[in-house]
Design a protein around this motif. Structure first.
Motif, mmCIF file in Angstrom:
data_model
loop_
_atom_site.group_PDB
_atom_site.id
_atom_site.type_symbol
_atom_site.label_atom_id
_atom_site.label_comp_id
_atom_site.label_asym_id
_atom_site.label_seq_id
_atom_site.Cartn_x
_atom_site.Cartn_y
_atom_site.Cartn_z
ATOM 1 N N SER A 35 35.999 37.928 58.257
ATOM 2 C CA SER A 35 36.542 38.805 57.211
ATOM 3 C C SER A 35 36.237 40.266 57.535
ATOM 4 C CB SER A 35 35.935 38.493 55.842
ATOM 5 O OG SER A 35 36.027 37.147 55.562
ATOM 6 N N ALA A 36 35.038 40.515 58.028
ATOM 7 C CA ALA A 36 34.651 41.902 58.340
ATOM 8 C C ALA A 36 35.540 42.465 59.447
ATOM 9 C CB ALA A 36 33.184 41.958 58.752
ATOM 10 N N TRP A 37 35.839 41.632 60.437
ATOM 11 C CA TRP A 37 36.723 42.105 61.522
ATOM 12 C C TRP A 37 38.118 42.425 60.986
ATOM 13 C CZ3 TRP A 37 36.662 44.505 65.866
ATOM 14 C CH2 TRP A 37 37.794 44.510 66.695
ATOM 15 N N GLU A 38 38.596 41.568 60.057
ATOM 16 C CA GLU A 38 39.885 41.832 59.424
ATOM 17 C C GLU A 38 39.913 43.213 58.771
ATOM 18 O OE1 GLU A 38 42.853 40.264 59.357
ATOM 19 O OE2 GLU A 38 41.899 39.114 60.959
ATOM 20 N N GLU A 39 38.762 43.598 58.216
ATOM 21 C CA GLU A 39 38.659 44.886 57.529
ATOM 22 C C GLU A 39 38.806 46.068 58.484
ATOM 23 O OE1 GLU A 39 37.959 45.793 54.203
ATOM 24 O OE2 GLU A 39 38.562 43.709 53.827
ATOM 25 N N ILE A 40 38.425 45.872 59.726
ATOM 26 C CA ILE A 40 38.358 47.030 60.632
ATOM 27 C C ILE A 40 39.334 46.956 61.798
ATOM 28 C CG2 ILE A 40 35.976 47.705 60.096
ATOM 29 C CD1 ILE A 40 35.057 46.081 62.503
ATOM 30 N N VAL A 41 40.005 45.806 61.945
ATOM 31 C CA VAL A 41 40.837 45.643 63.143
ATOM 32 C C VAL A 41 41.964 46.693 63.212
ATOM 33 C CG1 VAL A 41 42.294 43.842 62.105
ATOM 34 C CG2 VAL A 41 42.120 43.996 64.584
ATOM 35 N N ASP A 42 42.558 47.028 62.063
ATOM 36 C CA ASP A 42 43.658 48.009 62.088
ATOM 37 C C ASP A 42 43.154 49.386 62.516
ATOM 38 O OD1 ASP A 42 45.382 46.058 61.358
ATOM 39 O OD2 ASP A 42 45.480 46.624 59.227
ATOM 40 N N GLU A 43 41.962 49.719 62.066
ATOM 41 C CA GLU A 43 41.396 51.016 62.461
ATOM 42 C C GLU A 43 41.108 51.062 63.956
ATOM 43 O OE1 GLU A 43 38.073 51.882 59.972
ATOM 44 O OE2 GLU A 43 39.359 52.131 58.217
ATOM 45 N N TRP A 44 40.609 49.945 64.460
ATOM 46 C CA TRP A 44 40.351 49.903 65.905
ATOM 47 C C TRP A 44 41.646 49.949 66.700
ATOM 48 C CZ3 TRP A 44 36.304 51.449 68.230
ATOM 49 C CH2 TRP A 44 35.045 51.323 67.637
ATOM 50 N N SER A 45 42.657 49.271 66.165
ATOM 51 C CA SER A 45 43.942 49.274 66.835
ATOM 52 C C SER A 45 44.494 50.709 66.893
ATOM 53 C CB SER A 45 44.884 48.345 66.061
ATOM 54 O OG SER A 45 46.122 48.309 66.704
ATOM 55 N N ALA A 46 44.373 51.426 65.767
ATOM 56 C CA ALA A 46 44.837 52.816 65.718
ATOM 57 C C ALA A 46 44.015 53.690 66.667
ATOM 58 C CB ALA A 46 44.733 53.336 64.283
#
Ligand SMILES: [Zn+2]
Length: 344
Positions: A35-46
Motif C-alpha cells: 500500500s505504501a508503494w502505491e502511495e508513492i509510485v506515481d511520484e517516483w514515476s514523475a
C-alpha cells in the motif's frame, strides 16, 4: 512413557500454530509495504520522467538530480511513508506477543500431557508465572523497537543512492524509465525484507523463551529433559537430522537451529515409575530419531540430503553423526548449528 506418536503429532500442530501466527504477521507487513508503494509510485514515476527529460544522453549528475523538483518530493514523501511503515511494522510484530507467549506455554503443556497416563495430572501443576511471560514480551518488544528504529533512515539512504546511481538511458527512454522504477521499487522492498526477518526471528525467540519458562515451571519433578526435534523430510539438512532426538537439560533455551530452521524442543517426562505411577505398565517410547529415520530412506534421498561425498564418508565410517553439526557463534544473532564443512 516419554515421547510417542501423539507427542510428535502435537509438536507438529504446535509448529503449525506458531507458523500461522508468524505468517499472519508477515502477510500484514507485505500488505502495508504494498500500500505504501502505491502511495508513492506515481511520484517516483514523475521523478524518473523528469530526470530523463533533464538528460543529455545520460542520467543527470548527483547535484542536479537531488535538486530536481519531482525527485525531491518523491524522496520526501517516501521518507514519511517509511516512518509510518516503521510504526506499523512495530505494532504488527509486537501486537500479539502476549498471545504468542501464552500459546507457547499452552502447547508445551499439551506435549507433556501426551506422555502421562492420566491427563488430570496436569491439573496440579503450577501455572507459569504471568510476570515471567510479561518479561519475555517486554524484552522482545524492546528488541523489535531497537531493530526497526533505524530502518526508515537506512531505507531512505538506499532509495537516494539508487536514484543517484541512475540508469543507462540509451536508445529507449521508456525502457529506461521502467527499469529505473523497477530498481526503485526493489530498493524500497529491501525494507520489507528486513522487517520480515525481524518478525520471524523475534516472534520465534519469544516463543522459545516462553517454552523454556513453561518447562521450568513444571520443573524437574516431572521433566527429565528437552529433546531436539527436527521436521524430517528429504529437505532436512544433515545437521538438523544429527541433532534430532538429542537431549538437553530442561532450562536450555532452544533449539539453536539455523535461520529458517524448523526444529523445536519437545519436553520429555520422567518415567511413570519415577513420577509415582508404579502400578501402570508404561508403553515404550516410540520416537524415531533423525539418524534412524535417515537409515530408512532410499539411497537417492540419502544422497540428496548429504551430498555424495558426505554420504560416502558416513557409510565408510570416516564421518560420524556426532560430527555432522557444528555450532556457529554470531554477534548479530544467537548461536546456531550448521552442517560441518567437509575437509578434504
Ligand atoms: Zn537444518
Amino acid at each position: 512413557m516419554s515421547v510417542n506418536a501423539a507427542t510428535v503429532r502435537q509438536a507438529r500442530a504446535a509448529r503449525i500454530a506458531l507458523d500461522d501466527t508468524v505468517d499472519a504477521a508477515t502477510r500484514a507487513l507485505a500488505s502495508a509495504w504494498a500500500s505504501a508503494w502505491e502511495e508513492i509510485v506515481d511520484e517516483w514515476s514523475a521523478a524518473v520522467d523528469e530526470a530523463i527529460g533533464m538528460s543529455d544522453g545520460g542520467w543527470p549528475a548527483r547535484g542536479p538530480i537531488l535538486r530536481a523538483r519531482r525527485a525531491t518530493r518523491a524522496l520526501q514523501h517516501t521518507a514519511e511513508q517509511l516512518e509510518e511503515l516503521a510504526r506499523q511494522n512495530n505494532a504488527t510484530i509486537t501486537g500479539d506477543l502476549r498471545g504468542l507467549a501464552d500459546l507457547a506455554d499452552e502447547w508445551d503443556r499439551k506435549l507433556i500431557v501426551t506422555q502421562l497416563p492420566d491427563s488430570s495430572v496436569s491439573a496440579v501443576w503450577e501455572r507459569t508465572n504471568p510476570k515471567a511471560l510479561s518479561t519475555i514480551v517486554k524484552r522482545t518488544t524492546q528488541q523489535v523497537e531497537s531493530l526497526t528504529r533505524p530502518l526508515p533512515a537506512q531505507q531512505r539512504a538506499v532509495m537516494r543512492s539508487t536514484l543517484i546511481r541512475g540508469v543507462a538511458i540509451g536508445q529507449n527512454p521508456l525502457d529506461a524509465a521502467d527499469l529505473m522504477l523497477e530498481r526503485l521499487h526493489g530498493s524500497f522492498l529491501g525494507g520489507l525484507h528486513r522487517a520480515e526477518v525481524i518478525a520471524r526471528t523475534e516472534m520465534l525467540d519469544a516463543w522459545r523463551a516462553s517454552g523454556t519458562q513453561s518447562r521450568l515451571t513444571v520443573g524437574t519433578d516431572v521433566l527429565d529433559a528437552v529433546m531436539w526435534s527436527a521436521q524430517k523430510s528429504g529437505k532436512t539438512c544433515p545437521a538438523c537430522l544429527a541433532m534430532d532426538g538429542t537431549r538437553f537439560p530442561i532450562d536450555t533455551e532452544g533449539p539453536n537451529d539455523h535461520q529458517c530452521g524448523r526444529c523445536s524442543f519437545i519436553p520429555v517426562t520422567k518415567t511413570w515409575e519415577e513420577l509415582g505411577f508404579p502400578g501402570l505398565k508404561e508403553p515404550t517410547a516410540t520416537y524415531v530419531t533423525g539418524r534412524e529415520w535417515f537409515d530408512k530412506q532410499s539411497g537417492r534421498t540419502q544422497e540428496r540430503i548429504m551430498g555424495a561425498e558426505r554420504l560416502r564418508r558416513l557409510r565408510s565410517g570416516e564421518l560420524d553423526w556426532d560430527a555432522m553439526a557444528v555450532t556457529r557463534r554470531s554477534e548479530a544473532w544467537r548461536d546456531s548449528i550448521g552442517v560441518r564443512p567437509l575437509v578434504a
